[in-house]
Motif scaffolding. Structure first.
Motif, PDB file in Angstrom:
ATOM      1  N   GLY A  72       0.778  -1.229   0.000  1.00  0.00           N
ATOM      2  CA  GLY A  72       0.000   0.000   0.000  1.00  0.00           C
ATOM      3  C   GLY A  72       0.805   1.272   0.000  1.00  0.00           C
ATOM      4  N   ALA A  73       2.156   1.176   0.036  1.00  0.00           N
ATOM      5  CA  ALA A  73       2.998   2.375   0.057  1.00  0.00           C
ATOM      6  C   ALA A  73       3.270   2.838  -1.372  1.00  0.00           C
ATOM      7  CB  ALA A  73       4.309   2.103   0.784  1.00  0.00           C
ATOM      8  N   TRP A  74       3.146   4.145  -1.600  1.00  0.00           N
ATOM      9  CA  TRP A  74       3.397   4.743  -2.914  1.00  0.00           C
ATOM     10  C   TRP A  74       4.134   6.068  -2.721  1.00  0.00           C
ATOM     11  CZ3 TRP A  74       2.192   2.993  -7.872  1.00  0.00           C
ATOM     12  CH2 TRP A  74       1.455   1.819  -7.934  1.00  0.00           C
ATOM     13  N   TYR A  75       4.838   6.475  -3.779  1.00  0.00           N
ATOM     14  CA  TYR A  75       5.500   7.780  -3.828  1.00  0.00           C
ATOM     15  C   TYR A  75       4.930   8.551  -5.014  1.00  0.00           C
ATOM     16  CZ  TYR A  75       8.905   5.911  -0.518  1.00  0.00           C
ATOM     17  OH  TYR A  75       9.500   5.373   0.585  1.00  0.00           O
ATOM     18  N   LEU A  76       4.712   9.852  -4.798  1.00  0.00           N
ATOM     19  CA  LEU A  76       4.132  10.714  -5.825  1.00  0.00           C
ATOM     20  C   LEU A  76       4.975  11.972  -5.947  1.00  0.00           C
ATOM     21  CD1 LEU A  76       1.879  11.603  -7.777  1.00  0.00           C
ATOM     22  CD2 LEU A  76       0.605  12.445  -5.788  1.00  0.00           C
ATOM     23  N   ALA A  77       5.520  12.198  -7.150  1.00  0.00           N
ATOM     24  CA  ALA A  77       6.300  13.400  -7.423  1.00  0.00           C
ATOM     25  C   ALA A  77       5.345  14.521  -7.831  1.00  0.00           C
ATOM     26  CB  ALA A  77       7.319  13.146  -8.532  1.00  0.00           C
ATOM     27  N   VAL A  78       5.445  15.679  -7.148  1.00  0.00           N
ATOM     28  CA  VAL A  78       4.548  16.818  -7.377  1.00  0.00           C
ATOM     29  C   VAL A  78       5.413  18.023  -7.752  1.00  0.00           C
ATOM     30  CG1 VAL A  78       2.711  18.251  -6.432  1.00  0.00           C
ATOM     31  CG2 VAL A  78       2.954  15.877  -5.685  1.00  0.00           C
ATOM     32  N   PRO A  79       5.536  18.365  -9.016  1.00  0.00           N
ATOM     33  CA  PRO A  79       6.326  19.548  -9.379  1.00  0.00           C
ATOM     34  C   PRO A  79       5.698  20.822  -8.836  1.00  0.00           C
ATOM     35  CG  PRO A  79       5.945  18.114 -11.271  1.00  0.00           C
ATOM     36  CD  PRO A  79       5.057  17.628 -10.180  1.00  0.00           C
ATOM     37  N   GLY A  80       6.510  21.658  -8.229  1.00  0.00           N
ATOM     38  CA  GLY A  80       6.038  22.932  -7.711  1.00  0.00           C
ATOM     39  C   GLY A  80       5.288  22.838  -6.407  1.00  0.00           C
ATOM     40  N   GLY A  81       5.170  21.649  -5.803  1.00  0.00           N
ATOM     41  CA  GLY A  81       4.458  21.502  -4.544  1.00  0.00           C
ATOM     42  C   GLY A  81       5.398  21.014  -3.469  1.00  0.00           C
ATOM     43  N   PRO A  82       4.942  20.054  -2.661  1.00  0.00           N
ATOM     44  CA  PRO A  82       5.841  19.477  -1.656  1.00  0.00           C
ATOM     45  C   PRO A  82       6.956  18.645  -2.283  1.00  0.00           C
ATOM     46  CG  PRO A  82       3.525  19.108  -1.106  1.00  0.00           C
ATOM     47  CD  PRO A  82       3.577  19.585  -2.515  1.00  0.00           C
ATOM     48  N   ASP A 101      13.453  19.184   5.581  1.00  0.00           N
ATOM     49  CA  ASP A 101      13.484  19.425   4.147  1.00  0.00           C
ATOM     50  C   ASP A 101      14.875  19.911   3.755  1.00  0.00           C
ATOM     51  OD1 ASP A 101      13.056  19.978   1.536  1.00  0.00           O
ATOM     52  OD2 ASP A 101      11.310  21.263   1.839  1.00  0.00           O
ATOM     53  N   PRO A 102      15.643  19.116   2.968  1.00  0.00           N
ATOM     54  CA  PRO A 102      16.996  19.565   2.601  1.00  0.00           C
ATOM     55  C   PRO A 102      16.989  20.657   1.549  1.00  0.00           C
ATOM     56  CG  PRO A 102      16.483  17.485   1.531  1.00  0.00           C
ATOM     57  CD  PRO A 102      15.315  17.790   2.416  1.00  0.00           C
ATOM     58  N   GLY A 103      15.858  20.855   0.873  1.00  0.00           N
ATOM     59  CA  GLY A 103      15.800  21.905  -0.138  1.00  0.00           C
ATOM     60  C   GLY A 103      16.535  21.577  -1.414  1.00  0.00           C
ATOM     61  N   LEU A 104      16.835  20.312  -1.675  1.00  0.00           N
ATOM     62  CA  LEU A 104      17.576  19.932  -2.874  1.00  0.00           C
ATOM     63  C   LEU A 104      16.669  19.742  -4.078  1.00  0.00           C
ATOM     64  CD1 LEU A 104      20.084  17.379  -1.305  1.00  0.00           C
ATOM     65  CD2 LEU A 104      20.499  19.760  -1.907  1.00  0.00           C
ATOM     66  N   ALA A 105      15.487  19.117  -3.868  1.00  0.00           N
ATOM     67  CA  ALA A 105      14.595  18.853  -4.994  1.00  0.00           C
ATOM     68  C   ALA A 105      13.950  20.144  -5.473  1.00  0.00           C
ATOM     69  CB  ALA A 105      13.516  17.852  -4.566  1.00  0.00           C
ATOM     70  N   ARG A 106      13.956  20.342  -6.805  1.00  0.00           N
ATOM     71  CA  ARG A 106      13.404  21.574  -7.367  1.00  0.00           C
ATOM     72  C   ARG A 106      12.148  21.277  -8.187  1.00  0.00           C
ATOM     73  NH1 ARG A 106      19.039  22.102  -8.510  1.00  0.00           N
ATOM     74  NH2 ARG A 106      18.616  21.523 -10.673  1.00  0.00           N
ATOM     75  N   HIS A 107      12.320  20.640  -9.330  1.00  0.00           N
ATOM     76  CA  HIS A 107      11.186  20.365 -10.219  1.00  0.00           C
ATOM     77  C   HIS A 107      11.288  18.908 -10.684  1.00  0.00           C
ATOM     78  CE1 HIS A 107      10.036  24.590 -10.375  1.00  0.00           C
ATOM     79  NE2 HIS A 107      11.322  24.886 -10.560  1.00  0.00           N
ATOM     80  N   PRO A 108      10.825  17.961  -9.886  1.00  0.00           N
ATOM     81  CA  PRO A 108      10.933  16.552 -10.293  1.00  0.00           C
ATOM     82  C   PRO A 108       9.994  16.236 -11.455  1.00  0.00           C
ATOM     83  CG  PRO A 108       9.660  16.754  -8.274  1.00  0.00           C
ATOM     84  CD  PRO A 108      10.207  18.116  -8.563  1.00  0.00           C
ATOM     85  N   VAL A 109      10.477  15.349 -12.330  1.00  0.00           N
ATOM     86  CA  VAL A 109       9.668  14.915 -13.470  1.00  0.00           C
ATOM     87  C   VAL A 109       9.232  13.465 -13.331  1.00  0.00           C
ATOM     88  CG1 VAL A 109      10.718  16.576 -15.018  1.00  0.00           C
ATOM     89  CG2 VAL A 109      11.733  14.301 -14.794  1.00  0.00           C
ATOM     90  N   TRP A 260      -3.434  14.474  -8.839  1.00  0.00           N
ATOM     91  CA  TRP A 260      -1.984  14.409  -8.961  1.00  0.00           C
ATOM     92  C   TRP A 260      -1.271  15.219  -7.874  1.00  0.00           C
ATOM     93  CZ3 TRP A 260      -0.071  10.585 -11.322  1.00  0.00           C
ATOM     94  CH2 TRP A 260      -0.691  10.031 -12.435  1.00  0.00           C
ATOM     95  N   ARG A 261      -2.027  15.780  -6.947  1.00  0.00           N
ATOM     96  CA  ARG A 261      -1.439  16.420  -5.772  1.00  0.00           C
ATOM     97  C   ARG A 261      -1.741  15.645  -4.496  1.00  0.00           C
ATOM     98  NH1 ARG A 261       0.977  21.176  -6.116  1.00  0.00           N
ATOM     99  NH2 ARG A 261       0.919  22.247  -8.140  1.00  0.00           N
ATOM    100  N   GLY A 262      -2.254  14.415  -4.649  1.00  0.00           N
ATOM    101  CA  GLY A 262      -2.497  13.555  -3.504  1.00  0.00           C
ATOM    102  C   GLY A 262      -3.792  13.806  -2.781  1.00  0.00           C
TER     103      GLY A 262
END
Length: 645
Positions: A72-82, A101-109, A260-262
């Motif tokens: 039941g575990a999933w990961y969702l990439a949200v550009p411009g959000g969390p 939050d390390p602040g490294l991720a910017r715009h994941p695809v 797509w934003r959960g």
């Protein structure tokens, strides 16, 4: 046919013989010419032959989604959000929040996950995390990154927008080389399966699956092969509005949908598979090999769901020339009709399928019978002088010939119904009923077929040790040890010495007459059992007569199912028992090698565990090193070099 004067000749149109295609299947609106399941309407879109993108979602999800390691575990990439959300029992929550939050991720695809590792793909790099996002393992610098997959051996596979090569990196970001796939089209799905197998979904106008590896070339694969190698995820749909996940809970299977934003969203009706609404193809000239052949009959084997239709038209000609008005159209809904055409060597068939876009008809086979052969050929010539009457007589008698032919086919196929290897799985209980066999509910089709095939020999040798062991082997896949207890009747026997001297049977009594059963004047009252049948002197021989024990290694079979099988297969005058072996054996009791014995090295002694001092534990090695148990080819003494456990 029973009344036909000669055996019928026919031509089949199917996936095995061929469909006499005259053009590419994609241009006809039909698909499945090479599929044994049959010809059907093509899918609308980029993949007319299938599988569809929706059917592939459980293995190749949208690039913004990745299944986690826990159920039941999933990961969702949200550009411009969390930037990255994780789904758990509390719903969708950010992987990094606040001070974490390390602040490294910017715009994941896209995102990929495997075990406790996560790969977040951006346009010019890939961030690899350990411990489900708590520790940054490395940064992979690569331009044009599109998708990623985490492979065994701490490896990261990355595909780019400008090709179908796979770039290999370690989780620390160090390159490991490039894997040239040679796959045509564009990579739209990437999956690392077990055995270091890489599965790739490519789009070159249609969706195609490929599999390969670092030292194996990539070759086309089927959806069935992928499903057998990799278990599917719970993703059932994905579109512009969001996606839906199917889960199995205490209340059964449930489907939950999210944006797509959960955020939760209502689950709409399932989207039907989109088929084209019509498709048609025309065969080439089907040659009968007979000049002026009278074609007889056309039979269509098809499934026609509501809202769909199958249309068949034929034309017969002596060469390739015919007019549009020469076509004969079968009545709507008819799948068996006579050919009403003038004689000719060639026949051309036009097949048209239509539907509502949600379902499709399926045509498995078309049979063309020629030349015309009916029971009218057996009539005297006087009944066939008038051509019009002769044509009516042939068509009229064809109705009865068709019924008789169906009966003949049933009679011809009857022996095949008694073949365990040829009948369908659902017919196996019926076939077992004819032989007086009964199946357990947990037996699979392979076990049932093997038992039916072995039934004649089992019945022939029923009641023998071989038959009992063979039945257990067929059902459980392991040959048992059959212990007949009557062979151990040595109550009053002392082994005779090799010289021939020494006590033997009759010279030594290991039990007393007064204790075996009550004897008047010879037993103490209350000291011996009362038994009012049989000869007391035969008790040592009759105690285990007609008794046997079936021995199997531990974990090789279900004890209750094995007991029921032994009860059905044992002779009526015997009493059988079942024993599954344990982890060791006891000196002084009967043991069977391979069932309840095992010669293995001693486990390391650990205080607080299953360790008893002075019995089976050694706190430190002796002067000659640690004891390793029984060694083949080495002289060992029980209690000195070895230990029984």
């Amino acid at each position: 046919m029973t009344c036909a004067p000669q055996p019928p000749t026919f031509r089949l149109l199917d996936a095995y013989v061929g469909w006499e295609e005259t053009g590419p299947p994609g241009d006809t609106g039909l698909a499945g010419f090479d599929d044994p399941a049959g010809v059907r309407l093509a899918y609308a879109g980029a993949s007319p032959e299938g599988p569809t993108r929706r059917a592939l979602l459980p293995w190749f999800p949208d690039r913004r989604l990745a299944p986690g390691c826990r159920p039941g575990a999933w990961y969702l990439a949200v550009p411009g959000g969390p930037r990255l959300l994780r789904r758990d029992a509390c719903g969708w929550t950010p992987v990094w929040r606040g001070d974490r939050d390390p602040g490294l991720a910017r715009h994941p695809v896209s995102v990929a996950a495997r075990g406790h590792r996560i790969a977040l793909v951006e346009r010019d790099r890939v961030l690899v995390w350990r411990r489900e996002g708590e520790q940054l393992a490395g940064v992979v610098a690569i331009r044009g990154a599109r998708r990623a997959a985490l492979a065994p051996g701490d490896e990261v596979l990355v595909s780019r927008e400008d090709g179908t090569a796979l770039w290999r990196f370690g989780s620390d970001g160090r390159p490991r080389g490039v894997l040239r796939t040679g796959i045509p089209g564009e990579i739209v799905g990437l999956l690392a399966g077990p055995g270091r197998t890489i599965w790739v979904l490519a789009d070159d106008g249609s969706l195609r699956i490929f599999r390969g590896g670092p030292h194996r070339p990539f070759r086309p694969a089927t959806l069935e092969e992928l499903a057998a190698a990799v278990p599917p995820s719970g993703l059932v749909s994905a579109g512009e509005d969001g996606f839906c996940l199917k889960e199995n809970g205490a209340d059964g299977a449930t489907t939950r949908c999210y944006t797509w934003r959960g955020r939760p969203r209502p689950a709409g009706p399932p989207e039907p598979e989109a088929y084209v609404t019509a498709g048609e193809y025309v065969t080439g000239l089907i040659d009968s090999g007979l000049s002026r052949c009278r074609w007889h009959r056309v039979r269509v084997d098809a499934d026609v769901p509501p809202g769909t239709a199958v249309g068949v038209r034929i034309v017969v000609s002596e060469d390739h020339r015919y007019a549009e008005s020469d076509w004969q159209t079968a009545p709507p809904g008819t799948t068996d009709f006579l050919v009403d055409q003038p004689p000719g060597r060639f026949l051309t068939l036009r097949l048209r399928l239509s539907g509502d876009g949600a379902t499709t008809p399926v045509v498995r086979r078309i049979r063309l019978d020629f030349p015309r052969a009916t029971s009218a050929d057996l009539l005297p010539p006087a009944f066939r002088q008038d051509p019009a009457a002769d044509d009516f007589t042939e068509r009229f008698l064809s109705l009865f010939d068709a019924s008789l032919e169906e009966l003949d086919r049933v009679i011809e196929r009857h022996p095949a119904l008694l073949d365990p290897a040829g009948v369908p799985d659902r017919a196996l209980p019926w076939l077992a009923g004819l032989l007086g066999l009964s199946f357990e509910a947990g037996w699979d089709a392979r076990t049932r077929r093997a038992l039916l095939a072995a039934a004649p020999e089992l019945y022939r040798r029923r009641g023998t040790p071989w038959a009992l062991k063979e039945a257990v082997r067929v059902v459980f896949g392991v040959t048992p040890v059959l212990d007949e207890l009557a062979g151990d009747r040595r109550w009053a026997q002392v082994r005779r010495l090799a010289s021939g001297s020494g006590p033997g049977l009759g010279a030594v009594r290991l039990f007393g007459r007064s204790s075996s059963r009550f004897r008047v004047g010879g037993s103490a009252l209350g000291g011996a059992p009362l038994r009012a049948f049989g000869d007391p002197d035969g008790d040592p021989l009759a105690a285990h007569a007609h008794r046997f024990r079936v021995l199997l290694p531990v974990g090789s079979a279900d004890e209750r199912a094995l007991g029921r099988l032994v009860e059905r297969q044992a002779p009526a005058h015997t009493a059988g028992s079942v024993r599954l072996g344990g982890a060791g054996f006891v000196v002084g009791a009967r043991s069977t090698v391979g069932v309840d014995t095992a010669f293995v090295p001693l486990p390391p002694p650990v205080l607080g565990g299953a360790l008893r001092l002075n019995r089976d534990g050694v706190l430190r090695p002796g002067p000659k090193g640690a004891r390793a148990g029984v060694s083949a080819g080495t002289i060992s003494a029980v209690g000195v070099h070895t230990q029984l456990s």
